[in-house]
Design a protein around this motif. Structure first.
Motif, mmCIF file in Angstrom:
data_model
loop_
_atom_site.group_PDB
_atom_site.id
_atom_site.type_symbol
_atom_site.label_atom_id
_atom_site.label_comp_id
_atom_site.label_asym_id
_atom_site.label_seq_id
_atom_site.Cartn_x
_atom_site.Cartn_y
_atom_site.Cartn_z
ATOM 1 N N ALA A 190 0.824 -1.213 0.000
ATOM 2 C CA ALA A 190 0.000 0.000 0.000
ATOM 3 C C ALA A 190 0.855 1.259 0.000
ATOM 4 O O ALA A 190 0.545 2.238 -0.679
ATOM 5 N N PHE A 191 1.948 1.252 0.773
ATOM 6 C CA PHE A 191 2.828 2.422 0.813
ATOM 7 C C PHE A 191 3.435 2.697 -0.567
ATOM 8 O O PHE A 191 3.504 3.850 -1.011
ATOM 9 N N GLN A 192 3.882 1.639 -1.230
ATOM 10 C CA GLN A 192 4.495 1.825 -2.542
ATOM 11 C C GLN A 192 3.479 2.356 -3.556
ATOM 12 O O GLN A 192 3.810 3.205 -4.395
ATOM 13 N N ASP A 206 -8.840 -8.405 2.146
ATOM 14 C CA ASP A 206 -9.618 -7.276 2.658
ATOM 15 C C ASP A 206 -8.777 -6.353 3.533
ATOM 16 O O ASP A 206 -8.953 -5.126 3.504
ATOM 17 N N LEU A 207 -7.891 -6.922 4.334
ATOM 18 C CA LEU A 207 -7.042 -6.107 5.208
ATOM 19 C C LEU A 207 -6.180 -5.159 4.386
ATOM 20 O O LEU A 207 -6.063 -3.968 4.694
ATOM 21 N N PHE A 254 -6.410 -0.989 4.187
ATOM 22 C CA PHE A 254 -5.235 -0.178 4.490
ATOM 23 C C PHE A 254 -4.872 0.693 3.293
ATOM 24 O O PHE A 254 -4.439 1.841 3.455
ATOM 25 N N GLN A 255 -5.066 0.157 2.065
ATOM 26 C CA GLN A 255 -4.787 0.961 0.878
ATOM 27 C C GLN A 255 -5.694 2.180 0.827
ATOM 28 O O GLN A 255 -5.243 3.296 0.555
ATOM 29 N N ALA A 256 -6.982 1.995 1.087
ATOM 30 C CA ALA A 256 -7.902 3.131 1.119
ATOM 31 C C ALA A 256 -7.489 4.128 2.205
ATOM 32 O O ALA A 256 -7.550 5.349 2.005
ATOM 33 N N ASP A 257 -7.041 3.618 3.350
ATOM 34 C CA ASP A 257 -6.644 4.492 4.455
ATOM 35 C C ASP A 257 -5.465 5.383 4.088
ATOM 36 O O ASP A 257 -5.461 6.582 4.385
ATOM 37 N N VAL A 258 -4.433 4.803 3.456
ATOM 38 C CA VAL A 258 -3.238 5.612 3.167
ATOM 39 C C VAL A 258 -3.397 6.445 1.902
ATOM 40 O O VAL A 258 -2.661 7.413 1.706
ATOM 41 N N ALA A 304 -10.828 4.897 6.531
ATOM 42 C CA ALA A 304 -11.322 4.892 7.907
ATOM 43 C C ALA A 304 -10.263 5.341 8.908
ATOM 44 O O ALA A 304 -10.582 5.545 10.081
ATOM 45 N N MET A 305 -9.030 5.512 8.472
ATOM 46 C CA MET A 305 -7.938 5.867 9.381
ATOM 47 C C MET A 305 -7.883 7.378 9.592
ATOM 48 O O MET A 305 -8.168 8.153 8.664
#
Length: 534
Positions: free
Chosen positions: A389-391, A429-430, A434-438, A486-487
């Motif tokens: 996700a970060f990349q 899903d996890l 997390f991708q949507a969050d970042v 959501a983060m």
């Protein structure tokens, strides 16, 4: 005789080859799939056996036809999609490769790229090709084979050798091989060689000469959606037209129905590849991205794209399984990672082959930072997923910056409102949450996630009239699931700052001492693919 019911897509990927039959609704009806071996003769080298790939292709075709209870008469056309940049050089008279395929992840050509760049450096041909001089691309791989395989250069100059990415290898064999096989590649794959002029869509003779590659080795460049030949009469698909060719990431963009400027997708596979359709004119990147051809339909003008290529995402999960033994199956990584509420301060930078977009740093290597006695296998698993996700966030930031600055790109992307995703990892899903969050925007998964193969099928079906238009194809696209951010934004920003620090620590690792140590590494007993020429 009834009308054909299906289009077949052959998806020649990095780890396996698949044949998938799609019906008129764009649904996958039957699939055949076989994995091929990954060979690592020494540090930084990655090879495949082209003969194994071709055997698997034929068997996968048979599996798909059998599982659908179909014959060649049920198939309207064949579309081919492939791992891009992986280079195959073979003898046109025998059909045998002169060397194993050098895979896109391979880094052996680093010194060759530096030599070719000279004083101009990695941007020497970027204006013409849209690409930096990097180990990723196919042209330097061919140059390496001609320099290091005994007799290869002489054979190439006699006109005995052919070069192609694995689409060319597949189509040549499908259409008869030594008995009149068609030696072609499409504009999307050609744009990944460092040998094609982005504006003319033709091979650049000057660049090929600089690399020492005879023009007679190069395949004919064709459109992504056009008839280029027919399957050999004696094959299971004998007489069926081959009418679509797209590199895998462009195929996924096509399969996601991103036909308009500003539409984007991110594919989560062995690596991650984010593409944004920029329309009829190429947008030159100033932020470490690639300018590439998105597709060309028949005689229409091409569409272009900006691409951010990340080398290691899904293959990092494979590393967790195969090299560390922390999981038995790739699907287990989500359950393991979910056992921890966060990454415990651990960050994994998977620069196994250096860093691709937006850094393009071949001196980087894989790094794990933030380890304490508190960290355990759950935190490591979570850090592995978060690295993907970060990349992707890094690449998306670069895309938006490029388009905002480009005069010709004005209005292409007015800020991202959502990201379409596909590929094997979107079942996690996890990771998707997390991708949507970042990213801070929704992540959307389509009902049909086999978008790479679907894109190749769409291109082939368009060419033969199985589908009437891109508008009809776009109408097939439907949403399966959406993840909303959501983060807390401050927490997301803090994680991104820490990620940037981790990336900085991975860079500059390769030096003379590291290379000398790598040169001392012995070839593993099973590292030589079958069929390799000594």
């Amino acid at each position: 005789m009834s009308a054909p019911r299906y289009v077949m897509a052959i998806d020649q990927g990095t780890t396996s080859t698949r044949a998938i039959l799609f019906d008129h609704a764009g649904d996958a009806v039957a699939t055949g799939q076989l994995e091929h071996a990954q060979h690592f003769p020494r540090a930084g080298w990655v090879e495949h056996d082209p003969l194994e790939i071709w055997r698997n292709t034929r068997e996968a075709i048979g599996q798909a036809l059998s599982r659908a209870d179909a014959t060649r008469d049920d198939v309207a056309a064949i579309g081919v999609t492939n791992q891009r940049e992986t280079a195959v050089v073979w003898d046109r008279t025998t059909g045998r490769p002169v060397h194993p395929a050098i895979v896109w992840q391979d880094t052996r050509t680093q010194h060759l790229c530096e030599r070719l760049g000279g004083d101009a450096g990695p941007d020497r041909w970027r204006e013409r090709t849209g690409l930096p001089l990097a180990t990723y691309f196919a042209g330097p791989k061919v140059a390496w084979i001609l320099e290091h395989v005994d007799g290869a250069r002489e054979a190439a100059e006699r006109g005995d050798l052919l070069f192609g990415t694995t689409d060319s290898w597949t189509v040549w064999n499908l259409t008869g091989g030594v008995l009149g096989g068609q030696h072609v590649t499409d504009v999307t794959n050609a744009s990944r060689t460092l040998l094609m002029d982005l504006e003319t869509l033709e091979w650049d003779a000057e660049i090929a000469a600089e690399m020492g590659i005879p023009g007679g080795m190069l395949p004919r460049i064709v459109s992504s959606s056009a008839e280029v030949g027919h399957a050999a009469p004696t094959s299971l698909l004998g007489g069926v037209p081959i009418a679509g060719i797209l590199g895998d990431q462009q195929a996924a963009l096509f399969g996601q129905a991103c036909f308009e400027a500003g539409q984007a997708k991110n594919t989560y596979g062995t690596g991650n590849f984010l593409l944004v359709n920029t329309g009829a004119r190429p947008v030159r990147s100033r932020h470490g991205l690639l300018t590439t051809v998105a597709h060309r339909i028949g005689d229409e003008p091409p569409a272009y794209a900006l691409e951010g290529s990340v080398a290691v995402t899904g293959s990092l999960v494979q590393w967790l399984r195969d090299n560390l033994g922390l999981i038995r199956d790739a699907a287990e990584v989500e359950e393991l990672a979910a056992g921890a509420p966060d990454n415990g301060g651990v960050f994994v930078v998977p620069a196994f082959s250096g860093l691709f977009a937006p850094h393009w740093d071949p001196t980087a290597r894989g790094t794990i930072v933030g380890l304490t006695r508190y960290a355990d296998r759950r935190h490591l698993a979570r850090a592995v997923l978060e690295a993907t996700a970060f990349q992707s966030r890094e690449v998306l930031d670069a895309v938006l910056a490029d388009v905002a600055e480009a005069e010709e790109g004005a209005g292409v992307v007015g800020g991202l409102t959502e990201l379409k995703v596909d590929g094997g990892m979107v079942a996690n899903d996890l990771l998707m949450q997390f991708q949507a969050d970042v990213l801070g925007v929704p992540v959307v998964r389509p009902e049909v996630t086999e978008t790479t193969a679907l894109g190749a099928a769409y291109a082939a079906g368009l060419a033969v009239g199985f589908w009437a238009s891109t508008a009809e194809l776009a109408a097939h696209w439907s949403e399966d699931r959406r993840w909303e951010p959501a983060m807390d934004p401050e927490r997301a920003a803090r994680l991104l700052r820490l990620w940037a620090r981790a990336v900085a620590r991975s860079r500059g690792w390769i030096d003379d001492d590291v290379e000398a140590l790598a040169a001392e590494t012995r070839t593993a007993p099973d590292a030589t693919p079958a069929g390799r020429t000594p």
